[in-house]
Scaffold this motif. Structure first.
Motif, PDB file in Angstrom:
ATOM      1  N   LEU A  31       0.866  -1.173   0.000  1.00 35.96           N
ATOM      2  CA  LEU A  31       0.000   0.000   0.000  1.00 35.96           C
ATOM      3  C   LEU A  31       0.901   1.221   0.000  1.00 35.96           C
ATOM      4  O   LEU A  31       1.655   1.447   0.953  1.00 35.96           O
ATOM      5  N   ILE A  32       0.857   2.000  -1.078  1.00 38.54           N
ATOM      6  CA  ILE A  32       1.665   3.210  -1.199  1.00 38.54           C
ATOM      7  C   ILE A  32       0.754   4.407  -1.004  1.00 38.54           C
ATOM      8  O   ILE A  32      -0.190   4.621  -1.778  1.00 38.54           O
ATOM      9  N   ILE A  33       1.001   5.164   0.060  1.00 39.22           N
ATOM     10  CA  ILE A  33       0.190   6.324   0.397  1.00 39.22           C
ATOM     11  C   ILE A  33       0.975   7.573   0.033  1.00 39.22           C
ATOM     12  O   ILE A  33       2.066   7.810   0.564  1.00 39.22           O
ATOM     13  N   LEU A  34       0.436   8.364  -0.861  1.00 37.75           N
ATOM     14  CA  LEU A  34       1.077   9.608  -1.285  1.00 37.75           C
ATOM     15  C   LEU A  34       0.365  10.765  -0.603  1.00 37.75           C
ATOM     16  O   LEU A  34      -0.809  11.025  -0.850  1.00 37.75           O
ATOM     17  N   GLY A  35       1.096  11.438   0.282  1.00 35.58           N
ATOM     18  CA  GLY A  35       0.506  12.443   1.155  1.00 35.58           C
ATOM     19  C   GLY A  35       0.613  11.961   2.576  1.00 35.58           C
ATOM     20  O   GLY A  35       0.474  10.758   2.854  1.00 35.58           O
TER      21      GLY A  35
ATOM     22  N   VAL B 163       4.771   5.417   2.960  1.00 29.95           N
ATOM     23  CA  VAL B 163       4.191   6.762   2.991  1.00 29.95           C
ATOM     24  C   VAL B 163       5.198   7.715   2.374  1.00 29.95           C
ATOM     25  O   VAL B 163       6.385   7.696   2.736  1.00 29.95           O
ATOM     26  N   CYS B 164       4.737   8.545   1.445  1.00 28.46           N
ATOM     27  CA  CYS B 164       5.620   9.496   0.773  1.00 28.46           C
ATOM     28  C   CYS B 164       4.987  10.875   0.769  1.00 28.46           C
ATOM     29  O   CYS B 164       3.808  11.032   0.453  1.00 28.46           O
ATOM     30  N   ASP B 165       5.784  11.872   1.125  1.00 26.40           N
ATOM     31  CA  ASP B 165       5.341  13.262   1.072  1.00 26.40           C
ATOM     32  C   ASP B 165       6.582  14.124   0.894  1.00 26.40           C
ATOM     33  O   ASP B 165       7.671  13.771   1.375  1.00 26.40           O
ATOM     34  N   GLU B 166       6.422  15.268   0.224  1.00 29.54           N
ATOM     35  CA  GLU B 166       7.584  16.130   0.021  1.00 29.54           C
ATOM     36  C   GLU B 166       7.900  16.979   1.249  1.00 29.54           C
ATOM     37  O   GLU B 166       8.961  17.599   1.316  1.00 29.54           O
ATOM     38  N   TRP B 167       6.994  16.984   2.241  1.00 26.20           N
ATOM     39  CA  TRP B 167       7.210  17.746   3.471  1.00 26.20           C
ATOM     40  C   TRP B 167       7.864  16.860   4.530  1.00 26.20           C
ATOM     41  O   TRP B 167       7.243  15.951   5.067  1.00 26.20           O
ATOM     42  N   ALA B 168       9.124  17.146   4.840  1.00 29.29           N
ATOM     43  CA  ALA B 168       9.823  16.370   5.865  1.00 29.29           C
ATOM     44  C   ALA B 168       9.186  16.543   7.236  1.00 29.29           C
ATOM     45  O   ALA B 168       9.305  15.664   8.103  1.00 29.29           O
ATOM     46  N   LEU B 169       8.502  17.656   7.443  1.00 29.96           N
ATOM     47  CA  LEU B 169       7.834  17.899   8.716  1.00 29.96           C
ATOM     48  C   LEU B 169       6.701  16.903   8.944  1.00 29.96           C
ATOM     49  O   LEU B 169       6.396  16.551  10.094  1.00 29.96           O
ATOM     50  N   LEU B 170       6.074  16.430   7.859  1.00 27.96           N
ATOM     51  CA  LEU B 170       4.952  15.503   7.973  1.00 27.96           C
ATOM     52  C   LEU B 170       5.375  14.045   7.826  1.00 27.96           C
ATOM     53  O   LEU B 170       4.861  13.171   8.528  1.00 27.96           O
ATOM     54  N   ALA B 171       6.263  13.783   6.909  1.00 23.89           N
ATOM     55  CA  ALA B 171       6.674  12.405   6.635  1.00 23.89           C
ATOM     56  C   ALA B 171       7.763  11.987   7.611  1.00 23.89           C
ATOM     57  O   ALA B 171       8.957  12.008   7.304  1.00 23.89           O
ATOM     58  N   THR B 172       7.354  11.601   8.811  1.00 23.26           N
ATOM     59  CA  THR B 172       8.295  11.213   9.860  1.00 23.26           C
ATOM     60  C   THR B 172       7.944   9.837  10.401  1.00 23.26           C
ATOM     61  O   THR B 172       6.776   9.411  10.363  1.00 23.26           O
TER      62      THR B 172
ATOM     63  N   GLU C 163      -3.459  13.698   8.212  1.00 23.00           N
ATOM     64  CA  GLU C 163      -4.100  12.867   9.229  1.00 23.00           C
ATOM     65  C   GLU C 163      -4.827  11.671   8.625  1.00 23.00           C
ATOM     66  O   GLU C 163      -4.845  10.588   9.206  1.00 23.00           O
ATOM     67  N   HIS C 164      -5.447  11.850   7.456  1.00 24.96           N
ATOM     68  CA  HIS C 164      -6.093  10.708   6.811  1.00 24.96           C
ATOM     69  C   HIS C 164      -5.051   9.661   6.407  1.00 24.96           C
ATOM     70  O   HIS C 164      -5.304   8.453   6.477  1.00 24.96           O
ATOM     71  N   ALA C 165      -3.880  10.113   5.989  1.00 25.61           N
ATOM     72  CA  ALA C 165      -2.815   9.174   5.633  1.00 25.61           C
ATOM     73  C   ALA C 165      -2.341   8.398   6.859  1.00 25.61           C
ATOM     74  O   ALA C 165      -2.065   7.198   6.777  1.00 25.61           O
ATOM     75  N   ALA C 166      -2.238   9.080   8.009  1.00 26.93           N
ATOM     76  CA  ALA C 166      -1.814   8.407   9.235  1.00 26.93           C
ATOM     77  C   ALA C 166      -2.805   7.310   9.626  1.00 26.93           C
ATOM     78  O   ALA C 166      -2.415   6.200  10.011  1.00 26.93           O
ATOM     79  N   ALA C 167      -4.095   7.623   9.519  1.00 27.62           N
ATOM     80  CA  ALA C 167      -5.117   6.621   9.838  1.00 27.62           C
ATOM     81  C   ALA C 167      -5.075   5.469   8.837  1.00 27.62           C
ATOM     82  O   ALA C 167      -5.182   4.296   9.213  1.00 27.62           O
ATOM     83  N   LEU C 168      -4.906   5.790   7.546  1.00 32.18           N
ATOM     84  CA  LEU C 168      -4.851   4.742   6.530  1.00 32.18           C
ATOM     85  C   LEU C 168      -3.630   3.856   6.714  1.00 32.18           C
ATOM     86  O   LEU C 168      -3.693   2.643   6.500  1.00 32.18           O
ATOM     87  N   CYS C 169      -2.527   4.424   7.140  1.00 30.79           N
ATOM     88  CA  CYS C 169      -1.330   3.636   7.417  1.00 30.79           C
ATOM     89  C   CYS C 169      -1.594   2.646   8.547  1.00 30.79           C
ATOM     90  O   CYS C 169      -1.239   1.464   8.450  1.00 30.79           O
ATOM     91  N   ARG C 170      -2.247   3.103   9.611  1.00 33.65           N
ATOM     92  CA  ARG C 170      -2.533   2.212  10.741  1.00 33.65           C
ATOM     93  C   ARG C 170      -3.452   1.073  10.329  1.00 33.65           C
ATOM     94  O   ARG C 170      -3.192  -0.097  10.628  1.00 33.65           O
ATOM     95  N   VAL C 171      -4.530   1.409   9.650  1.00 36.03           N
ATOM     96  CA  VAL C 171      -5.504   0.384   9.265  1.00 36.03           C
ATOM     97  C   VAL C 171      -4.909  -0.546   8.210  1.00 36.03           C
ATOM     98  O   VAL C 171      -5.096  -1.767   8.255  1.00 36.03           O
ATOM     99  N   GLY C 172      -4.165   0.012   7.253  1.00 40.43           N
ATOM    100  CA  GLY C 172      -3.555  -0.805   6.211  1.00 40.43           C
ATOM    101  C   GLY C 172      -2.541  -1.780   6.770  1.00 40.43           C
ATOM    102  O   GLY C 172      -2.509  -2.955   6.384  1.00 40.43           O
TER     103      GLY C 172
ATOM    104  N   THR D  73       9.121  14.136  -3.755  1.00 39.09           N
ATOM    105  CA  THR D  73       7.951  14.513  -4.537  1.00 39.09           C
ATOM    106  C   THR D  73       7.221  13.234  -4.927  1.00 39.09           C
ATOM    107  O   THR D  73       7.841  12.317  -5.489  1.00 39.09           O
ATOM    108  N   PRO D  74       5.923  13.118  -4.628  1.00 52.99           N
ATOM    109  CA  PRO D  74       5.227  11.842  -4.809  1.00 52.99           C
ATOM    110  C   PRO D  74       5.372  11.225  -6.190  1.00 52.99           C
ATOM    111  O   PRO D  74       5.679  10.025  -6.304  1.00 52.99           O
ATOM    112  N   HIS D  75       5.181  11.999  -7.256  1.00 49.26           N
ATOM    113  CA  HIS D  75       5.232  11.371  -8.578  1.00 49.26           C
ATOM    114  C   HIS D  75       6.648  10.921  -8.933  1.00 49.26           C
ATOM    115  O   HIS D  75       6.842   9.921  -9.630  1.00 49.26           O
TER     116      HIS D  75
END
Length: 325
Positions: free
Chosen positions: A143-147, A168-177, A150-159, A191-193
């Motif tokens: 499961l590759i989550i781009l972004g 999980v991939c995001d261009e913001w280092a502040l979020l992708a931790t 908070e929805h990505a965090a929940a999807l990561c847990r459930v997935g 960058t996701p793409h």
């Protein structure tokens, strides 16, 4: 047994004796299939399940007996071929039966367990009193989550709980931790793409979910995803967003055939609104899609078998074979 790798390896590390009880044959119907395993320690800690509850106590006793004697134990739980109930169990609630084998788990299983815990495909052959038990487990579906909101965090847990190897991939280092996504196998700042385009191992068992909420990012990411071999591509968004994004994708050269692969708005209509409820609806749609199921309530399915064969993404139990050694 391989599906229990994350729990069994710490027991091996600690030198804790543990036995496994594995389903080797299913007669008529059973809640879980061939390869399903329950493990039990000498202190009666139980891990996993072979029936969802109806014969677990008998399986535990069989496993404890294998630990006590150091011998392989075999049994049938449920109904015999002529319809009578075996002495050891009151029978499966579904009217079927399972043949099981109980055996001690030892260091010989470690390499396969470590591979299974890491999400890699693996095979384990165990020689049990003249018979070979061969357990196989496919690589974990991805499961590759781009972004990384908070929805990505929940999807990561459930997935992750559903057995996916999550990236999980995001261009913001502040979020992708790692702190925000402890269940993810990989957390990527990119960058996701560009990250998606760099992957060479996408296949039909890969689901890509775009949750960037930014058309500058999600349009190029979807363009790459829809042209990849990924078996499922979805994107979150309101209906107006979906229509606007579709127009932008066409302008970017995405064909109608490619666009028809896109699941958007993403998720089944479960009526929920929280990130966790949304994540549940997304995973439900992915599972329904991979099994080519219509996602109707089981009570509306009439006489259709409940435990149908899995689709192209193997179930968590993997596969099992028993033959003369």
């Amino acid at each position: 047994m391989l599906e229990l790798a994350a729990d069994l390896l710490p027991l091996l590390d600690a030198g804790t004796p543990v036995a496994a009880v594995t389903v080797t044959r299913v007669v008529r119907s059973a809640p879980r299939g061939v390869g399903a395993t329950l493990a039990v320690t000498r202190g009666a800690r139980v891990i996993g399940s072979i029936s969802g509850g109806c014969v677990e106590s008998d399986a535990v006793m069989l496993g404890l007996d294998a630990l006590r004697t150091g011998s392989v134990r075999r049994a049938r739980f449920g109904f015999t071929d002529d319809g009578t109930v075996t002495p050891i169990a009151a029978g499966l609630a579904c009217g079927g039966a399972v043949d099981v084998v109980a055996y001690r788990v030892d260091e010989a299983a470690r390499p396969a367990l470590e591979a299974a815990r890491a999400g890699r495909a693996t095979t384990l052959r165990l020689d049990l009193d003249g018979e070979a038990l061969v357990l196989r487990r496919a690589a974990a579906a991805r499961l590759i989550i781009l972004g990384a909101g908070e929805h990505a965090a929940a999807l990561c847990r459930v997935g992750a709980a559903a057995g996916f190897a999550v990236t999980v991939c995001d261009e913001w280092a502040l979020l992708a931790t790692r702190e925000r996504f402890p269940e993810a196998r990989d957390v990527v700042v990119a960058t996701p793409h560009e990250h998606l385009a760099s992957l060479t191992d996408l296949d039909e068992r890969t689901a890509v979910c775009v949750l960037t909420h930014d058309q500058r990012l999600d349009v190029p990411a979807l363009r790459v995803a829809l042209r990849s071999p990924a078996g499922f591509v979805g994107a979150m968004g309101a209906r107006a967003t979906v229509a606007r994004r579709a127009a932008l994708l066409r302008t970017a050269g995405v064909t109608d055939a490619e666009l028809s692969r896109l699941h958007s708005p993403l998720g089944l209509d479960l009526g929920g609104a929280s990130p966790e409820e949304t994540a549940l609806s997304v995973i439900a749609e992915i599972v329904a899609s991979r099994n080519d199921a219509d996602a109707r309530p089981l009570r509306e399915r009439g006489g259709v078998r409940l435990h149908a064969s899995a689709g192209p993404w193997p179930s968590e139990a993997g596969s099992c074979a028993v033959r003369s050694a």
